[in-house]
Design an enzyme around this catalytic site. Structure first.
Site, PDB file in Angstrom:
ATOM      1  N   HIS A 153     -11.767  -4.935   8.687  1.00 38.85           N
ATOM      2  CA  HIS A 153     -12.309  -4.803   7.328  1.00 38.85           C
ATOM      3  C   HIS A 153     -13.657  -4.088   7.340  1.00 38.85           C
ATOM      4  CE1 HIS A 153      -9.315  -7.879   6.419  1.00 38.85           C
ATOM      5  NE2 HIS A 153      -9.545  -7.701   5.145  1.00 38.85           N
TER       6      HIS A 153
ATOM      7  N   GLU B 239       0.802  -1.229   0.000  1.00 39.79           N
ATOM      8  CA  GLU B 239       0.000   0.000   0.000  1.00 39.79           C
ATOM      9  C   GLU B 239       0.833   1.277   0.000  1.00 39.79           C
ATOM     10  OE1 GLU B 239      -0.689  -2.682   1.718  1.00 39.79           O
ATOM     11  OE2 GLU B 239      -2.615  -3.263   0.852  1.00 39.79           O
TER      12      GLU B 239
END
Ligand SMILES: Cc1ncc(C[n+]2csc(CCOP(=O)(O)OP(=O)(O)O)c2C)c(N)n1
Ligand SMILES: Cc1ncc(C[n+]2csc(CCOP(=O)(O)OP(=O)(O)O)c2C)c(N)n1
Ligand SMILES: [Mg+2]
Ligand SMILES: [Mg+2]
Lengths: 335, 325, 325, 335
Positions: free
Chosen positions: A137, A68
């Site tokens: 999540h 990322e």
């Protein structure tokens, strides 16, 4: 711009609206490319980039390693050197992995360089709970980014907003964080085929009302509309406002509404403590103090990580009932 | 590769300009005239000069907190640089960035950076952009031995090799990450050993020898321009001064003897000896290069000190791009 | 190293229990009975079993999003595991974690993790703790080929080698990071090649051969216990099912032929053949092991489904430690 | 506990108070260790760990590579396995580099594991502008962490608080983020030699007053005291409250004060938009709405990155004058 101005009554799902925006924007501007994990061959785990690789090829639809920081840095470096990148960070929870790039590099480069940088970078991610994906999540972390000068933040509440705000975000010459909501992806609404922009920084009055204002973002807009119906029996004619853009925030529209309705509540999916609702509430009482007949209420998630068990998660995620209850609580015996 | 007279003098001149720029800047910081903290490049000039002599204005570099040397070598305007260090409106960043964010996008200098390890991931973006736009421009990423332990280096190295980006990672291994010596921050002696794990060549060069750096960088840059992918070039060098400021000796984290040993191989002294030997640069000529640089630097300092501070309203400007730029 | 009969049967039993656990769990997820997403370990059993057979309860492991196999192999209670998958209060995490956060600190299982690359940096902390407390416990960090591109792996590897921590990095290279094949996410073929860049040994082993994994892991773990530092052990394996769920063939990101090839080397079939050859395990015995495992799993599922969901008030419990624990 | 109760009139600087807390805590508990960049041989760039290596040795005072994620993970793994780590992140701006470890791992592990984890982890960092260190070495980002369930957050306002809150933080069995302020390091005040704890979650009334409440944190506590003096001529008897702990926030003490004084303002160094002051203001108007005679004001940094030039930075950092002006602005013609 409101849905009624749409050029065609065509209905589209939220996920299709995002995908259409990507495709049309890439056709419109050859410097636009998208990169992220599994955005190419697989078309993204949420389906938002399906079909892009086939049409635009691997140079413009770039599958990346699971890195990322690297992905975000790639977007920044490309934006600073003339391209118009769309960076996809699969889940908003993963923004923590590239937080430095977003906050210390992307947001500040222009200012640190004395203005001599143009950074047309769009960061796209998915927020929200309600899918039994547990604590890592399911988060809604918009408040973090709204606190960072140099960023713009948008949070679509439906298909129409998803496309129009994405177009505005990608065309904007500044870093814009687009926060989509995974539980809304299947939602359908009228979405014009043509490329249209929803102006950044402009709130939308979703439901006009006269004696109570609910400011709701993302998934809570729909819940607030349901709540508004339930509150009719309470003699409340609720005005529901969707800021659409969280940073910059359209204080004017919201304050004007509250000066008219005299009561207000903010609703978001994120944890209530320190959520963006706190900023909205603080601004409302600052700007409309003499008009308020009741404290500004806030509905958000409780102060806990997102639980996995459906039995707990349903207690966790705010909804219309929770909004109704909070409205009644703050009005107490004031009605 | 035998270097032309012009090239050798060019490298030498860049090194001397860096040295003088840094020595004067250091004094100004120690005397409190320049605010904040300066990380000076003295001792490492051969790296910036040896690499930058190969680059065009369109080639980008990402720098570090120790970035003055990179910008001077890339052709930075000394006036704008000093004005920035002084926090004046005439500076490269209108006084908003200072030493740690000094930059010149027109020269492809994507900024010094206050975050160790920030450069590599920005560099892959610039390199990606060069490839995307079908140019043969290259990007050079400077980073330190300490930065080689940040995850960002790892991610950038892997992506650069995967996409065969026109990029050169130049590790300025000066033996210390702040006050921690290399053997106390990593178990390997050669950072170039990390290249194999990404699928790119790793090269080690004497970072005090400007000609060696020039030659090694030349190959890596040519390779990148030809579309053959990235290289990790490790330059063994040394920081003569302290991590911040000019004090170099009598510090707790290294022996003076070590500093003295390295100073014997002062990159400028080394190059001047080589050039003298080849009859390219006499002692007098060398002195006049230094005098010229000093005059330039002094002029820049005068310009900077005479420049106004940014007006209060500048605080809220340059945060967002409005119409156009 | 020649393995005892007991050890071989122990490894085999662990593998079969994982296989059965995962197959049943997969069905329950596909039928919607188990909420959320399950990342199943089928095809990779030899890695967890080969490594875990060396470990004591006091030895820690850090796991991944694909963590069931690790916990089963470490000796996890199948009832508590299934109860967790079902989100019941009797589960390992009282239903708060689910598949992606399943853990058992009493067994040193520091948790499956929803963040790719989160494990390595937690593992160095556990290993540091073992060393600090002067125990000879080791920590094993499981991570995937995809995770090997996260900066966290790099930082942890460097620190583990620097501090000579009692740690083994076990890379489960199953050829894919989600839907991206290894050659599309890194330019190297062997992740073990990264070890040299940190100053630790890198070892490659056939991850479908449980005995080979057991032997290679044994050396790395013994080395760690003796205080000689970390090892990077790369196990070449394959995910028979899809990234999430049980579907393995007819997917867009890999050819069925590839799956078929790998399935010919099913780690359980392979081990059973070896054991049959050595006369250690007959076909019947193998069947009864599987039947036993299936009975255990079915019992666990019954227990889980019969267990209550956590009460609403549990939502706000277990966030902070109040008195004691 | 207030300074007057201190057992000795000994004066100590802020930096010495932090260092003394570290040393005494390490003597008290053999499982305490500290790790971070240059905390050992060099004694930290701020001097807070000076002398620790000599007394406790390299096993307990650990110099690390420049790897914030690794450092934070090391602290978490050690805490989860029986140690009591103190992790030093040099500048608060660098928290972005290890944000995932702090927010997704440290803060959530206990909950995700159903409570079966004890994480006595202290994270120490330095915030604040005013030192010409520019945009990446000057931020105050406490709002981010107060929004994260599972973390506790403290922000000392002086030497006495710096020691007492550090002791409470390290002895606490939960992850606690201790945010010190670099511009306060030279400040002196009475600091008891003995180990003493300042209870987490309990606000301190620094200056009692009757008709205006200023809630200030960190450096702004001192500025608010100055402001209070200036406001005497306005007929204001200002009560200054230092929450000391931001998460959990002592709503009770603050609300009780506002119900008494009827007017309030929040002051912090962080950017005003989305700062923790928004949460405090929102809570005050929720809990004390009927007692408020004026909107709750907020003083914070403007919405820009921190500029390098001293000429701009002095405009940026909030101070007593700014607080006085804001108090007068919100009171307007209400006084
Ligand atoms: C993310 C981050 N961590 C720590 C620091 C503090 N810091 C500034 S320079 C430096 C040392 C960098 O060492 P190296 O990369 O070798 O560069 P050098 O200073 O030797 O040129 C450190 C730790 C920082 N600025 N950013
Ligand atoms: C930081 C982060 N990025 C992305 C993801 C989404 N994701 C979940 S599993 C996965 C693939 C991991 O690949 P690998 O490490 O090889 O493990 P495998 O699934 O193959 O066992 C990805 C990208 C994540 N969970 N966390
Ligand atoms: Mg260095
Ligand atoms: Mg994999």
């Amino acid at each position: 711009m409101t849905a009624s101005e749409a050029t065609t009554p065509r209905q589209l799902t939220y996920v299709a609206a995002v995908g259409e925006a990507f495709a049309q924007l890439m056709r419109e501007d050859q410097t636009v490319f998208i990169c992220g994990e599994d955005v190419g061959l697989y078309g993204s785990v949420f389906g938002v980039t399906r079909g892009l690789l086939a049409e635009f090829g691997p140079d413009r639809v770039v599958d990346t390693p699971i890195s990322e920081s690297g992905i975000m840095g790639m977007g920044l470096g490309a934006a600073a050197t003339g391209l118009r990148p769309i960076v996809d960070i699969m889940f908003m929870d993963f923004m923590g992995v590239c937080m430095d790039e977003v906050v210390n590099q992307v947001a500040k480069m222009k200012y640190m360089f004395g203005g001599k940088a143009r950074l047309p970078l769009t960061i796209h991610t998915m927020a929200g709970a309600g899918t039994s994906m547990a604590a890592q999540h399911s988060q809604s972390l918009e408040a973090w980014f709204c606190h960072v000068p140099g960023l713009k933040v948008v949070m679509p509440s439906g298909p129409y907003e998803a496309k129009g705000l994405m177009v505005a975000a990608v065309r904007d010459d500044n870093p814009v964080l687009v926060i989509n909501t995974k539980t809304l992806l299947g939602m359908r609404s009228e979405v014009p085929e043509a490329l249209y922009e929803i102006p950044l920084g402009k709130a939308n009055i979703v439901r006009p009302g006269t004696n109570f204002t609910i400011v709701a973002i993302g998934r809570m807009v729909g819940e607030s509309l349901k709540a508004a119906e339930q509150l009719v029996d309470d003699g409340l004619d609720v005005e529901v406002i969707d800021p659409r853009t969280l940073q910059p925030f359209d204080t004017e529209t919201v304050v004007a509404s509250v000066r008219k309705t005299h009561r207000a509540l903010i609703a978001h999916e994120a944890v209530r403590f320190g959520g963006i609702g706190a900023e909205f509430a603080a601004q409302i009482q600052e700007e409309a103090f003499d008009y308020l007949d009741a404290p500004v209420g806030r509905v958000g998630a409780p102060f806990s990580p997102v639980p996995f068990s459906p039995a707990l998660e349903k207690e966790y995620v705010p909804n219309a009932d929770r909004i109704v209850a909070e409205v009644r609580r703050i009005l107490g015996n004031r009605v | 590769m035998s270097l032309s007279r012009e090239t050798l003098l060019d490298i030498h001149r860049r090194m001397v300009r860096i040295r003088v720029f840094e020595e004067e800047a250091g004094k100004l910081m120690e005397s409190g005239k320049v605010p904040g903290a300066l990380h000076l490049y003295v001792g490492e000039e051969a790296v910036a000069a040896g690499v930058m002599t190969h680059l065009r204005d369109q080639d980008q570099i990402t720098s570090t907190h120790r970035g003055h040397g990179h910008l001077v070598a890339k052709g930075g305007d000394l006036k704008k640089m000093y004005a920035e260090l002084f926090g004046r409106v005439t500076g490269y960043c209108k006084g908003k960035g200072g030493s740690m964010h000094i930059s010149d996008l027109d020269l492809g200098m994507l900024g010094a950076n206050g975050i160790v390890g920030a450069g590599p991931v920005i560099a892959i973006g610039a390199a990606f952009s060069n490839k995307f736009r079908k140019t043969d421009n290259v990007t050079v990423c400077f980073f330190g031995d300490g930065a080689s332990n940040e995850g960002t280096f790892h991610e950038a190295a892997n992506m650069a090799a995967l996409y065969k980006l026109p990029l050169v990672f130049v590790c300025e291994n000066n033996g210390f990450g702040e006050f921690t010596s290399q053997e106390r921050h990593q178990a390997v002696h050669d950072i170039a050993d990390r290249a194999a794990g990404y699928g790119m060549p790793g090269v080690i060069v004497d970072g005090m020898d400007a000609i060696a750096v020039y030659e090694a960088a030349g190959e890596a840059i040519a390779r990148a321009r030809r579309g053959l992918g990235p290289t990790l070039l490790e330059c063994k060098t040394y920081r003569f001064f302290d991590h911040v400021g000019i004090r170099g000796m009598g510090v707790i984290y290294r022996d003076d003897s070590e500093v003295i040993e390295w100073r014997k191989r002062d990159p400028i002294g080394l190059l001047e000896a080589q050039l003298a030997e080849q009859g390219i640069l006499s002692a007098e000529a060398a002195t006049s290069v230094r005098d010229g640089a000093l005059a330039e630097v002094q002029e820049a300092i005068v310009f900077a000190e005479a420049s106004p501070f940014p007006p209060p309203e500048a605080l809220m400007e340059d945060i967002y791009t409005t119409a156009g730029l």
